[in-house]
Motif scaffolding. Structure first.
Motif, mmCIF file in Angstrom:
data_model
loop_
_atom_site.group_PDB
_atom_site.id
_atom_site.type_symbol
_atom_site.label_atom_id
_atom_site.label_comp_id
_atom_site.label_asym_id
_atom_site.label_seq_id
_atom_site.Cartn_x
_atom_site.Cartn_y
_atom_site.Cartn_z
ATOM 1 N N PRO A 131 0.792 -1.236 0.000
ATOM 2 C CA PRO A 131 0.000 0.000 0.000
ATOM 3 C C PRO A 131 0.825 1.288 0.000
ATOM 4 O O PRO A 131 0.319 2.337 -0.412
ATOM 5 C CB PRO A 131 -0.824 -0.121 1.289
ATOM 6 N N THR A 132 2.073 1.226 0.432
ATOM 7 C CA THR A 132 2.904 2.435 0.476
ATOM 8 C C THR A 132 4.109 2.356 -0.456
ATOM 9 O O THR A 132 4.993 3.207 -0.391
ATOM 10 C CB THR A 132 3.399 2.686 1.915
ATOM 11 N N MET A 133 4.136 1.349 -1.319
ATOM 12 C CA MET A 133 5.277 1.207 -2.219
ATOM 13 C C MET A 133 5.324 2.340 -3.231
ATOM 14 O O MET A 133 4.289 2.811 -3.710
ATOM 15 C CB MET A 133 5.224 -0.131 -2.972
ATOM 16 N N ALA A 134 6.540 2.752 -3.552
ATOM 17 C CA ALA A 134 6.745 3.765 -4.581
ATOM 18 C C ALA A 134 6.578 3.126 -5.958
ATOM 19 O O ALA A 134 6.529 1.902 -6.095
ATOM 20 C CB ALA A 134 8.139 4.366 -4.448
ATOM 21 N N VAL A 135 6.528 3.982 -6.968
ATOM 22 C CA VAL A 135 6.323 3.506 -8.334
ATOM 23 C C VAL A 135 7.383 2.480 -8.728
ATOM 24 O O VAL A 135 7.069 1.412 -9.285
ATOM 25 C CB VAL A 135 6.343 4.697 -9.314
ATOM 26 N N GLN A 136 8.635 2.775 -8.451
ATOM 27 C CA GLN A 136 9.729 1.877 -8.834
ATOM 28 C C GLN A 136 9.589 0.517 -8.161
ATOM 29 O O GLN A 136 9.816 -0.529 -8.784
ATOM 30 C CB GLN A 136 11.080 2.497 -8.466
ATOM 31 N N GLU A 137 9.194 0.522 -6.900
ATOM 32 C CA GLU A 137 9.056 -0.734 -6.158
ATOM 33 C C GLU A 137 7.893 -1.563 -6.684
ATOM 34 O O GLU A 137 8.018 -2.783 -6.845
ATOM 35 C CB GLU A 137 8.882 -0.415 -4.667
ATOM 36 N N ILE A 138 6.776 -0.908 -6.975
ATOM 37 C CA ILE A 138 5.624 -1.626 -7.529
ATOM 38 C C ILE A 138 5.978 -2.241 -8.876
ATOM 39 O O ILE A 138 5.669 -3.405 -9.158
ATOM 40 C CB ILE A 138 4.414 -0.685 -7.682
ATOM 41 N N SER A 139 6.647 -1.473 -9.722
ATOM 42 C CA SER A 139 7.011 -1.992 -11.044
ATOM 43 C C SER A 139 8.006 -3.146 -10.921
ATOM 44 O O SER A 139 7.928 -4.115 -11.685
ATOM 45 C CB SER A 139 7.593 -0.872 -11.918
ATOM 46 N N ASN A 140 8.920 -3.059 -9.957
ATOM 47 C CA ASN A 140 9.875 -4.152 -9.763
ATOM 48 C C ASN A 140 9.179 -5.429 -9.298
ATOM 49 O O ASN A 140 9.508 -6.532 -9.747
ATOM 50 C CB ASN A 140 10.941 -3.746 -8.738
ATOM 51 N N VAL A 141 8.215 -5.280 -8.387
ATOM 52 C CA VAL A 141 7.482 -6.454 -7.903
ATOM 53 C C VAL A 141 6.648 -7.054 -9.028
ATOM 54 O O VAL A 141 6.584 -8.277 -9.192
ATOM 55 C CB VAL A 141 6.592 -6.076 -6.700
ATOM 56 N N MET A 142 6.005 -6.199 -9.820
ATOM 57 C CA MET A 142 5.191 -6.691 -10.935
ATOM 58 C C MET A 142 6.058 -7.365 -12.001
ATOM 59 O O MET A 142 5.587 -8.232 -12.745
ATOM 60 C CB MET A 142 4.378 -5.548 -11.538
ATOM 61 N N LEU A 221 -1.443 -5.941 -5.566
ATOM 62 C CA LEU A 221 -0.602 -5.258 -6.552
ATOM 63 C C LEU A 221 -1.444 -4.442 -7.537
ATOM 64 O O LEU A 221 -1.146 -3.282 -7.814
ATOM 65 C CB LEU A 221 0.239 -6.273 -7.321
ATOM 66 N N ILE A 222 -2.486 -5.074 -8.056
ATOM 67 C CA ILE A 222 -3.321 -4.379 -9.035
ATOM 68 C C ILE A 222 -4.026 -3.188 -8.398
ATOM 69 O O ILE A 222 -4.136 -2.109 -8.996
ATOM 70 C CB ILE A 222 -4.343 -5.365 -9.646
ATOM 71 N N SER A 223 -4.482 -3.372 -7.163
ATOM 72 C CA SER A 223 -5.143 -2.276 -6.457
ATOM 73 C C SER A 223 -4.201 -1.089 -6.294
ATOM 74 O O SER A 223 -4.578 0.059 -6.536
ATOM 75 C CB SER A 223 -5.629 -2.768 -5.093
ATOM 76 N N ARG A 224 -2.961 -1.379 -5.900
ATOM 77 C CA ARG A 224 -1.977 -0.300 -5.716
ATOM 78 C C ARG A 224 -1.605 0.324 -7.060
ATOM 79 O O ARG A 224 -1.467 1.557 -7.178
ATOM 80 C CB ARG A 224 -0.736 -0.847 -5.026
ATOM 81 N N PHE A 225 -1.482 -0.496 -8.085
ATOM 82 C CA PHE A 225 -1.138 -0.009 -9.430
ATOM 83 C C PHE A 225 -2.185 0.987 -9.921
ATOM 84 O O PHE A 225 -1.862 2.026 -10.500
ATOM 85 C CB PHE A 225 -1.028 -1.192 -10.388
ATOM 86 N N TYR A 233 4.900 7.222 -13.948
ATOM 87 C CA TYR A 233 5.717 6.140 -14.481
ATOM 88 C C TYR A 233 6.592 6.677 -15.614
ATOM 89 O O TYR A 233 6.098 7.346 -16.528
ATOM 90 C CB TYR A 233 4.838 5.014 -15.036
ATOM 91 N N ASN A 234 7.879 6.364 -15.540
ATOM 92 C CA ASN A 234 8.735 6.694 -16.681
ATOM 93 C C ASN A 234 8.644 5.544 -17.685
ATOM 94 O O ASN A 234 8.093 4.486 -17.375
ATOM 95 C CB ASN A 234 10.182 6.959 -16.233
ATOM 96 N N PRO A 235 9.160 5.727 -18.891
ATOM 97 C CA PRO A 235 9.033 4.681 -19.925
ATOM 98 C C PRO A 235 9.532 3.312 -19.471
ATOM 99 O O PRO A 235 8.971 2.292 -19.835
ATOM 100 C CB PRO A 235 9.866 5.232 -21.084
ATOM 101 N N GLU A 236 10.610 3.299 -18.682
ATOM 102 C CA GLU A 236 11.150 2.008 -18.240
ATOM 103 C C GLU A 236 10.158 1.290 -17.348
ATOM 104 O O GLU A 236 9.981 0.083 -17.418
ATOM 105 C CB GLU A 236 12.473 2.207 -17.509
#
Length: 236
Positions: A131-142, A221-225, A233-236
């Motif tokens: 619930p508190t993950m930053a964009v980079q962390e969420i994308s890494n987990v996904m 994950l989807i809820s947070r996304f 989100y940057n292109p990467e």
């Protein structure tokens, strides 16, 4: 120097974590290290007290760096690494959770081969931090979760009523025309059948729980996304 004769036989906690992390940052690969160097690192990692300080950063950085160095999960002391991660479950920061998950996945562990307690630990850590993950962390987990679960069957198995009934309704051997030997064989077969049914039901229950943990992680994950502004989100 580390592999030399004057170096202690084992590195501990921050020493082993910083060494592996530093080698990774210098873009060393696991197989490019000399035999003596790998032996020192593995000897240290196999020590049950290697992460005795229970500092989340140590185990998270170690898993992440080993993965970046292309080490192989099968060569690692997996039980010790999993146990160290579990002991830190309640104190892992979001980045450490993401790094630990990345480490498990890219080291070529799989969700199905992780210990059940480790699956529960990952679920607990992700539930607390997503619930508190930053964009980079969420994308890494996904990115890493599908790698970890690549061969996992996501269907949820359930025991049938007949399977459950078999435990209590197994027919009893008839004594009227049976010899003592046939009665013994029949009784043993009945016991084996019951044990097999119980074992199958236990395995089914574990599989069901494991799969439900995964589905719950995906839901979180989807809820947070969906809460994150796409512009972040940057292109990467």
């Amino acid at each position: 120097v580390i592999a030399g004769k004057n170096t202690p036989n084992k590195l501990r906690d921050q020493e082993i974590s910083n060494t592996i992390y530093g080698l990774c940052l210098m873009q060393a690969s696991w197989m490019s290290l000399g035999d003596e160097m790998r032996a020192v690192l593995l000897r240290s990692l196999r020590d049950e007290m290697v992460f005795a300080d229970d500092l989340p950063q140590h185990i998270a950085n170690t898993l992440w760096a080993l993965a970046k160095m292309d080490a192989a999960w099968g060569e690692m002391p997996t039980a010790i690494l999993e146990d160290a991660f579990r002991r830190c479950t309640d104190h892992l920061a979001s980045q450490e959770v993401a790094n630990g998950l990345y480490g498990f996945a890219v080291l070529d562990a799989s969700w199905d081969t992780l210990e059940e307690a480790t699956q529960i630990s990952l679920h607990a850590a992700l539930t607390r931090t997503i619930p508190t993950m930053a964009v980079q962390e969420i994308s890494n987990v996904m990115y890493t979760l599908p790698i970890l679960t690549f061969d996992t069957d996501y269907s949820v198995p359930y025991s049938t009523d007949s399977d459950v009934n078999n435990i209590t309704n197994t027919s009893k051997p008839t004594k009227s025309k049976a010899t003592k030997k046939s009665i013994t064989v029949a009784t043993n077969a009945s016991i084996d059948s019951k044990n097999s049914t119980v074992n199958n039901n236990e395995a089914t229950s574990r599989k069901r729980h494991s799969t439900e943990l995964l589905w719950d992680i995906h839901r979180l994950l989807i809820s947070r996304f969906l809460q994150i502004d796409p512009a972040h989100y940057n292109p990467e």
